[in-house]
Design a protein around this motif. Structure first.
Motif, short mmCIF file in Angstrom:
data_model
loop_
_atom_site.label_atom_id
_atom_site.label_comp_id
_atom_site.label_asym_id
_atom_site.label_seq_id
_atom_site.Cartn_x
_atom_site.Cartn_y
_atom_site.Cartn_z
N PRO A 1 0.81 -1.23 0.00
CA PRO A 1 0.00 0.00 0.00
C PRO A 1 0.83 1.27 0.00
CG PRO A 1 -0.01 -1.03 2.17
CD PRO A 1 0.63 -2.00 1.26
N GLY A 2 2.02 1.22 0.61
CA GLY A 2 2.87 2.40 0.63
C GLY A 2 3.26 2.85 -0.77
N ILE A 3 3.61 1.89 -1.61
CA ILE A 3 4.01 2.21 -2.98
C ILE A 3 2.80 2.67 -3.79
CG2 ILE A 3 4.84 1.21 -5.14
CD1 ILE A 3 6.81 -0.41 -3.54
N GLN A 4 1.68 2.00 -3.60
CA GLN A 4 0.46 2.39 -4.31
C GLN A 4 0.12 3.85 -4.00
OE1 GLN A 4 -1.36 0.43 -6.37
NE2 GLN A 4 -0.54 -1.62 -5.97
N MET A 5 0.22 4.21 -2.73
CA MET A 5 -0.10 5.58 -2.31
C MET A 5 0.90 6.58 -2.89
SD MET A 5 -0.33 7.14 1.55
CE MET A 5 1.41 6.83 1.83
N LYS A 6 2.20 6.22 -2.86
CA LYS A 6 3.23 7.15 -3.35
C LYS A 6 3.12 7.36 -4.85
CE LYS A 6 6.67 6.44 0.31
NZ LYS A 6 5.96 5.47 1.15
N VAL A 7 2.77 6.32 -5.59
CA VAL A 7 2.60 6.48 -7.03
C VAL A 7 1.43 7.41 -7.32
CG1 VAL A 7 2.01 5.31 -9.19
CG2 VAL A 7 3.69 4.29 -7.64
N LYS A 8 0.35 7.26 -6.55
CA LYS A 8 -0.80 8.16 -6.72
C LYS A 8 -0.43 9.59 -6.37
CE LYS A 8 -5.11 9.22 -7.45
NZ LYS A 8 -5.62 9.28 -8.85
N MET A 9 0.34 9.77 -5.31
CA MET A 9 0.79 11.11 -4.92
C MET A 9 1.69 11.71 -6.00
SD MET A 9 1.62 10.31 -0.91
CE MET A 9 2.29 11.91 -0.52
#
Length: 511
Positions: free
Chosen positions: A377-385
């Motif tokens: 989830p950390g990577i998913q969130m950072k890519v969205k950011m």
């Protein structure tokens, strides 16, 4: 989405001149104070007579950009010299000397000399009491350095296309053998001396160490500095030997207790995946040595066993390499790690380096562990950011990617998962990590802005691509093989600018 008027007001505020009441903060993390830009020295210096170029008004960002490197190490030995020069040097003399140096340099290269300085500049005498020692030393040091070859000319041409502060002052801006390499060596020697003084004290000031490390760490002190900045070693020098011994013993107790379970049914899949991934890592000449493979397998397996919430995830394996390479090169005093034969390194040294690498990797992963838990989830969130940040920075690039149906996850997932290690050479990763360990939440929060700056670095090439396949292939295979410290320093400066502009804006992620 913020209105155009609101955005204009924001940029107007962020580019406004710094009020005199603001106290300047020293260090590269917060741009250092330059008396020639910020203080009264600039105002007191006489203006150059009419020239073809009109001086640009200094803005807040220009002040920042001119100070991201450490050409003038404020608060250090150069302060006194700068003050003396500003008070006593005659500007016309400086200009005339600069023209003469450039003219001599061009003649040595067989090139056409630059235009002569205007007669009224060249012939004006020095002001009474002018101290010409500084001007003379500049000219003499230039003449003392060897003349450049064709490579030096190419380097000079490249530097002229960069901002003055970046091309003239960033570490690594000149190639060995160029006219500026002498000054660069002196500057690096001065930086190394400041690091050594800071590290030699009974209690290292970690905040000062972070500020000094932001612009890069000399390789001679990089191992101890990384251990301190990662939180592995204490700031108190007297406690370090006991801490090292205790942590190394603790790590090998884990090996003795857990490593034999790697072939158990519960763990064999984890170990098999680690065993498959390690040969794919870089640099291959180092990784494929049996001793190194065994070290990496132990480090990754023990970490996975002790962190069951995430376990081993592909990508974690790459994060071991920079620490191991820095520590082994620190012991061998070499930069050519691929030529190192591990059989020549004493077993006890390798054991200590293995333990140190494990603990430093663990400290790093503690801050980004949500990148590697289930579904990452950390990577998913950072890519969205990243996607939302790019849409704020450059809507044209964002729309271009969207129109060609290129999704950020298709190229940026790896940027977050491997912290750009697969995108730039290892030497650049190490330089990048100098700054990451100096920044608060460098591997998570600041990395987002580095990725945004990295994408914007290829703006022209991205907009020229008109095909989904070609666009994606380009983003997955960016031409960074010949990048050096200068490229990384420029990338970090741009990332800092983006962070400076956007991090405190409450709605900068919202549409």
């Amino acid at each position: 989405m913020a209105s155009d008027g609101a955005r204009k007001q924001f940029w107007k505020r962020s580019h406004a001149k710094v009020p005199g009441s603001i106290q300047h903060v020293y260090g590269a993390q917060h741009p250092p104070f330059d008396p020639l830009v910020h203080g009264t020295l600039l105002k007191s210096m006489p203006k150059v007579p009419t020239t073809p170029m009109k001086a640009k008004r200094v803005s807040t960002f220009q002040e920042f950009e001119s100070n991201t490197s450490d050409a003038w190490d404020a608060g250090e030995d150069d302060d006194e010299l700068l003050a003396m020069a500003a008070e006593s040097l005659n500007t016309e003399v400086v200009m005339e000397t600069a023209h003469r140096v450039l003219r001599d340099h061009s003649q040595r290269q067989g090139q056409h000399p630059p235009p002569e300085a205007p007669a009224h500049e060249a012939e004006l005498p020095a002001a009474p009491g002018s101290d010409l020692r500084l001007v003379k030393s500049v000219s003499e040091s230039h003449a003392a350095c060897p003349a450049e070859g064709a490579g030096g000319a190419a380097s000079l041409q490249r530097s002229q296309s960069l901002p003055h502060s970046a091309s003239a002052t960033l570490p690594g801006a000149a190639d060995p053998g160029t006219a500026s390499s002498c000054a660069l060596s002196e500057r690096e020697a001065s930086r190394l001396d400041r690091f050594q003084q800071l590290l030699a004290g009974p209690h290292t000031d970690l905040e000062e160490l972070r500020k000094l490390s932001w612009s890069g760490i000399p390789k001679q002190v990089r191992p101890i500095t990384w251990k301190l900045l990662s939180g592995y070693l204490p700031a108190n020098a007297d406690r370090r030997p006991a801490t090292l011994q205790r942590k190394q013993q603790e790590y090998f107790a884990f090996i003795e207790h857990y490593y034999d379970s790697r072939n158990d049914e519960a763990h064999q899949d984890t170990y098999r995946q680690i065993h498959i991934d390690i040969p794919r890592m870089s640099p291959e000449a180092l990784i494929l040595q049996p001793k190194v493979t065994e070290i990496f397998e132990r480090i990754l397996f023990i970490w996975a066993i002790r962190h069951p919430a995430s376990g081993y995830v592909q990508g974690i394996n790459d994060l071991v390499t920079p620490f191991f390479v820095v520590f082994i090169c620190g012991y061998l005093d070499t930069e050519d790690v691929e030529s190192v034969d591990m059989c020549s390194v004493p077993t006890e040294v390798l054991r200590n380096i293995e333990a140190d690498t494990y603990w430093c990797v663990s400290k790093l992963l503690d801050g980004i562990q949500d990148n590697y838990t289930f579904a990452q989830p950390g990577i998913q969130m950072k890519v969205k950011m990243l996607e939302e940040l790019v849409s704020r920075i450059d809507e044209q690039v964002h729309q271009h990617l969207d129109q060609h149906e290129v999704r950020y996850l298709q190229f940026a997932f790896r940027w977050m998962n491997n912290l750009l290690m697969r995108e730039v050479p290892l030497r650049c990763t190490i330089r990048l990590w100098d700054t990451y360990q100096s920044e608060p939440e460098g591997f998570s929060h600041f990395h987002l802005y580095v990725c945004a700056a990295f994408l914007m670095r290829w703006r022209k090439e991205i907009l020229e691509e008109r095909d989904f396949q070609e666009l994606l292939l380009f983003l997955q295979n960016l031409p960074t093989a010949h990048w050096d410290d200068q490229d990384v320093s420029l990338l970090l400066a741009e990332a800092y600018r983006l962070k400076f502009a956007f991090a405190d804006a409450p709605n900068h992620y919202k549409k």
